[in-house]
Scaffold this motif. Structure first.
Motif, PDB file in Angstrom:
ATOM      1  N   ALA A   3     -22.947 -11.979   6.992  1.00 34.18           N
ATOM      2  CA  ALA A   3     -23.627 -10.792   7.506  1.00 34.18           C
ATOM      3  C   ALA A   3     -22.831  -9.566   7.079  1.00 34.18           C
ATOM      4  CB  ALA A   3     -23.709 -10.858   9.022  1.00 34.18           C
ATOM      5  N   GLY A   4     -23.482  -8.432   6.989  1.00 33.56           N
ATOM      6  CA  GLY A   4     -22.761  -7.201   6.712  1.00 33.56           C
ATOM      7  C   GLY A   4     -22.985  -6.722   5.292  1.00 33.56           C
ATOM      8  N   PRO A   5     -22.151  -5.773   4.855  1.00 33.52           N
ATOM      9  CA  PRO A   5     -22.308  -5.147   3.558  1.00 33.52           C
ATOM     10  C   PRO A   5     -22.182  -6.137   2.407  1.00 33.52           C
ATOM     11  CG  PRO A   5     -20.730  -3.951   4.936  1.00 33.52           C
ATOM     12  CD  PRO A   5     -21.051  -5.234   5.622  1.00 33.52           C
ATOM     13  N   GLN A   6     -22.613  -5.704   1.254  1.00 31.45           N
ATOM     14  CA  GLN A   6     -22.529  -6.532   0.065  1.00 31.45           C
ATOM     15  C   GLN A   6     -21.086  -6.735  -0.353  1.00 31.45           C
ATOM     16  OE1 GLN A   6     -25.190  -8.061  -1.475  1.00 31.45           O
ATOM     17  NE2 GLN A   6     -26.153  -7.360   0.397  1.00 31.45           N
ATOM     18  N   ILE A   7     -20.821  -7.815  -1.035  1.00 30.22           N
ATOM     19  CA  ILE A   7     -19.480  -8.196  -1.454  1.00 30.22           C
ATOM     20  C   ILE A   7     -18.870  -7.166  -2.396  1.00 30.22           C
ATOM     21  CG2 ILE A   7     -19.422  -9.597  -3.579  1.00 30.22           C
ATOM     22  CD1 ILE A   7     -18.256 -10.966  -0.399  1.00 30.22           C
ATOM     23  N   ASN A   8     -19.665  -6.387  -3.090  1.00 26.80           N
ATOM     24  CA  ASN A   8     -19.126  -5.428  -4.038  1.00 26.80           C
ATOM     25  C   ASN A   8     -18.963  -4.039  -3.441  1.00 26.80           C
ATOM     26  OD1 ASN A   8     -21.749  -4.658  -3.834  1.00 26.80           O
ATOM     27  ND2 ASN A   8     -22.197  -4.710  -6.025  1.00 26.80           N
ATOM     28  N   GLY A   9     -18.720  -3.980  -2.122  1.00 29.88           N
ATOM     29  CA  GLY A   9     -18.511  -2.699  -1.461  1.00 29.88           C
ATOM     30  C   GLY A   9     -17.365  -1.957  -2.109  1.00 29.88           C
ATOM     31  N   SER A  10     -17.352  -0.644  -1.974  1.00 27.62           N
ATOM     32  CA  SER A  10     -16.284   0.133  -2.582  1.00 27.62           C
ATOM     33  C   SER A  10     -15.543   0.906  -1.515  1.00 27.62           C
ATOM     34  CB  SER A  10     -16.864   1.094  -3.625  1.00 27.62           C
ATOM     35  OG  SER A  10     -17.743   1.990  -2.999  1.00 27.62           O
ATOM     36  N   GLY A  11     -14.428   1.461  -1.919  1.00 26.15           N
ATOM     37  CA  GLY A  11     -13.608   2.223  -0.994  1.00 26.15           C
ATOM     38  C   GLY A  11     -12.494   1.374  -0.443  1.00 26.15           C
ATOM     39  N   GLY A  12     -11.664   1.989   0.374  1.00 22.31           N
ATOM     40  CA  GLY A  12     -10.550   1.269   0.980  1.00 22.31           C
ATOM     41  C   GLY A  12      -9.388   1.175   0.021  1.00 22.31           C
ATOM     42  N   THR A  13      -8.202   1.230   0.584  1.00 26.95           N
ATOM     43  CA  THR A  13      -7.012   1.103  -0.226  1.00 26.95           C
ATOM     44  C   THR A  13      -6.091   0.103   0.394  1.00 26.95           C
ATOM     45  OG1 THR A  13      -5.895   2.885   0.939  1.00 26.95           O
ATOM     46  CG2 THR A  13      -7.121   3.496  -1.042  1.00 26.95           C
ATOM     47  N   GLY A  14      -5.311  -0.495  -0.418  1.00 26.92           N
ATOM     48  CA  GLY A  14      -4.331  -1.460   0.074  1.00 26.92           C
ATOM     49  C   GLY A  14      -2.948  -0.855   0.056  1.00 26.92           C
ATOM     50  N   GLY A  15      -1.976  -1.664   0.400  1.00 22.21           N
ATOM     51  CA  GLY A  15      -0.604  -1.210   0.436  1.00 22.21           C
ATOM     52  C   GLY A  15      -0.079  -0.846  -0.942  1.00 22.21           C
ATOM     53  N   SER A  16      -0.743  -1.261  -2.004  1.00 20.84           N
ATOM     54  CA  SER A  16      -0.228  -0.998  -3.340  1.00 20.84           C
ATOM     55  C   SER A  16      -0.898   0.183  -4.008  1.00 20.84           C
ATOM     56  CB  SER A  16      -0.388  -2.259  -4.204  1.00 20.84           C
ATOM     57  OG  SER A  16      -1.743  -2.631  -4.261  1.00 20.84           O
ATOM     58  N   GLY A  17      -1.607   1.009  -3.251  1.00 19.18           N
ATOM     59  CA  GLY A  17      -2.181   2.197  -3.854  1.00 19.18           C
ATOM     60  C   GLY A  17      -3.681   2.241  -3.716  1.00 19.18           C
ATOM     61  N   GLY A  18      -4.305   3.219  -4.393  1.00 20.72           N
ATOM     62  CA  GLY A  18      -5.731   3.451  -4.280  1.00 20.72           C
ATOM     63  C   GLY A  18      -6.550   2.407  -4.993  1.00 20.72           C
ATOM     64  N   GLY A  19      -7.835   2.700  -5.120  1.00 14.98           N
ATOM     65  CA  GLY A  19      -8.730   1.762  -5.771  1.00 14.98           C
ATOM     66  C   GLY A  19      -9.643   1.130  -4.753  1.00 14.98           C
ATOM     67  N   SER A  20     -10.425   0.181  -5.225  1.00 15.05           N
ATOM     68  CA  SER A  20     -11.346  -0.449  -4.296  1.00 15.05           C
ATOM     69  C   SER A  20     -11.099  -1.944  -4.251  1.00 15.05           C
ATOM     70  CB  SER A  20     -12.786  -0.152  -4.708  1.00 15.05           C
ATOM     71  OG  SER A  20     -13.077  -0.771  -5.941  1.00 15.05           O
ATOM     72  N   SER A  21     -11.582  -2.536  -3.182  1.00 16.38           N
ATOM     73  CA  SER A  21     -11.470  -3.969  -2.971  1.00 16.38           C
ATOM     74  C   SER A  21     -12.848  -4.476  -2.612  1.00 16.38           C
ATOM     75  CB  SER A  21     -10.503  -4.236  -1.816  1.00 16.38           C
ATOM     76  OG  SER A  21     -10.686  -5.538  -1.307  1.00 16.38           O
ATOM     77  N   PRO A  22     -13.199  -5.687  -3.033  1.00 13.23           N
ATOM     78  CA  PRO A  22     -14.479  -6.251  -2.643  1.00 13.23           C
ATOM     79  C   PRO A  22     -14.605  -6.431  -1.130  1.00 13.23           C
ATOM     80  CG  PRO A  22     -13.388  -7.651  -4.275  1.00 13.23           C
ATOM     81  CD  PRO A  22     -12.460  -6.547  -3.928  1.00 13.23           C
ATOM     82  N   LEU A  23     -13.490  -6.380  -0.413  1.00  9.59           N
ATOM     83  CA  LEU A  23     -13.530  -6.528   1.044  1.00  9.59           C
ATOM     84  C   LEU A  23     -13.721  -5.200   1.769  1.00  9.59           C
ATOM     85  CD1 LEU A  23     -10.663  -9.139   1.546  1.00  9.59           C
ATOM     86  CD2 LEU A  23     -13.137  -9.536   1.522  1.00  9.59           C
ATOM     87  N   ALA A  24     -13.640  -4.090   1.048  1.00 12.82           N
ATOM     88  CA  ALA A  24     -13.687  -2.777   1.679  1.00 12.82           C
ATOM     89  C   ALA A  24     -14.950  -2.566   2.507  1.00 12.82           C
ATOM     90  CB  ALA A  24     -13.559  -1.679   0.628  1.00 12.82           C
ATOM     91  N   GLY A  25     -16.071  -3.092   2.080  1.00 12.59           N
ATOM     92  CA  GLY A  25     -17.315  -2.920   2.811  1.00 12.59           C
ATOM     93  C   GLY A  25     -17.348  -3.658   4.135  1.00 12.59           C
ATOM     94  N   TYR A  26     -16.373  -4.502   4.389  1.00 18.57           N
ATOM     95  CA  TYR A  26     -16.304  -5.283   5.628  1.00 18.57           C
ATOM     96  C   TYR A  26     -15.310  -4.701   6.624  1.00 18.57           C
ATOM     97  CZ  TYR A  26     -19.083  -8.560   3.057  1.00 18.57           C
ATOM     98  OH  TYR A  26     -20.101  -9.113   2.332  1.00 18.57           O
ATOM     99  N   VAL A  27     -14.718  -3.573   6.270  1.00 24.77           N
ATOM    100  CA  VAL A  27     -13.734  -2.922   7.123  1.00 24.77           C
ATOM    101  C   VAL A  27     -14.493  -1.994   8.071  1.00 24.77           C
ATOM    102  CG1 VAL A  27     -11.701  -1.447   7.165  1.00 24.77           C
ATOM    103  CG2 VAL A  27     -11.985  -3.131   5.346  1.00 24.77           C
ATOM    104  N   THR A  28     -14.820  -2.538   9.238  1.00 24.03           N
ATOM    105  CA  THR A  28     -15.643  -1.803  10.183  1.00 24.03           C
ATOM    106  C   THR A  28     -15.401  -2.321  11.597  1.00 24.03           C
ATOM    107  OG1 THR A  28     -17.927  -1.165  10.696  1.00 24.03           O
ATOM    108  CG2 THR A  28     -17.606  -3.376   9.823  1.00 24.03           C
ATOM    109  N   GLY A  29     -15.753  -1.503  12.559  1.00 24.59           N
ATOM    110  CA  GLY A  29     -15.669  -1.928  13.960  1.00 24.59           C
ATOM    111  C   GLY A  29     -14.280  -2.392  14.341  1.00 24.59           C
ATOM    112  N   PRO A  30     -14.190  -3.566  14.994  1.00 26.03           N
ATOM    113  CA  PRO A  30     -12.905  -4.063  15.487  1.00 26.03           C
ATOM    114  C   PRO A  30     -11.875  -4.382  14.400  1.00 26.03           C
ATOM    115  CG  PRO A  30     -14.717  -5.261  16.508  1.00 26.03           C
ATOM    116  CD  PRO A  30     -15.298  -4.416  15.407  1.00 26.03           C
ATOM    117  N   VAL A  31     -12.293  -4.467  13.142  1.00 26.26           N
ATOM    118  CA  VAL A  31     -11.349  -4.660  12.037  1.00 26.26           C
ATOM    119  C   VAL A  31     -11.317  -3.416  11.138  1.00 26.26           C
ATOM    120  CG1 VAL A  31     -11.309  -7.184  12.047  1.00 26.26           C
ATOM    121  CG2 VAL A  31     -13.080  -5.979  10.738  1.00 26.26           C
ATOM    122  N   GLY A  32     -11.632  -2.274  11.723  1.00 26.69           N
ATOM    123  CA  GLY A  32     -11.658  -1.009  10.994  1.00 26.69           C
ATOM    124  C   GLY A  32     -10.294  -0.563  10.490  1.00 26.69           C
TER     125      GLY A  32
END
Length: 183
Positions: A3-32
């Motif tokens: 359920a939720g956004p498509q796997i190719n969501g964009s946005g979000g950054t990790g500890g190693s700098g900018g860019g996007s992750s396929p998991l970025a679209g799932y960063v919402t609500g209680p795991v925001g």
């Protein structure tokens, strides 16, 4: 079905700098507060003890997605999120995914064992790092720190602080990561 956004969501950054992750679209609500890694890096091969005091390594869990949660019995937010971690393991734990709740209590296994029994966390394995070195090795800046580790041992992202791991949004994040891992 994820359920939720498509796997190719964009946005979000990790500890190693900018860019996007396929998991970025799932960063919402209680795991925001989850910070997806733009470029997954290897997680150090941590050494700790299992419920019997046997030495195990993080690499022993290769081949499955691991939610590595570093916690301690004296950490109030850690205590509060333990039932959610237990619920996540009960719901999604399998040969493809495991919650690895790693106590960093210096007083060892018995303190962690008593705590897990007290909070009725019967789906979580008992693991302890009595050196408390794991938090430093993964560059954790507080407790709880939770890393999502790929089946090949790379950090897909992290949350510093507690999260509601048994919420639908957390399940969607984990299910997406399982699908991405090809397992």
């Amino acid at each position: 079905m994820i359920a939720g956004p498509q796997i190719n969501g964009s946005g979000g950054t990790g500890g190693s700098g900018g860019g996007s992750s396929p998991l970025a679209g799932y960063v919402t609500g209680p795991v925001g507060n989850f910070q997806p890694a733009a470029t997954p890096e290897p997680v150090p091969d941590l050494e700790f003890h299992d419920k019997d005091g046997k030495t195990v390594h993080l690499s022993d869990f290769r081949g499955r997605l691991v939610l590595l949660n570093l916690w301690a019995t004296w950490c109030v937010p850690c205590r509060e999120e333990m039932s959610a971690l237990d619920g996540l393991q009960a719901a999604l734990g399998s040969d493809r995914f495991q919650v690895l709740a790693l106590s960093v209590d210096k007083d060892g296994l018995e303190l962690a064992r008593a705590f897990l029994k007290e909070v009725k966390a019967g789906h979580l394995g008992l693991y302890n790092d009595p050196t408390s070195g794991a938090n430093f090795k993964v560059r954790g800046y507080g407790l709880p720190t939770t890393l999502l580790v790929s089946p090949d041992g790379k950090e897909l992202g992290r949350i510093v602080g507690p999260a509601e791991w048994n919420a639908p949004e957390a399940h969607a994040l984990i299910e997406a990561a399982i699908k991405l891992s090809g397992r």
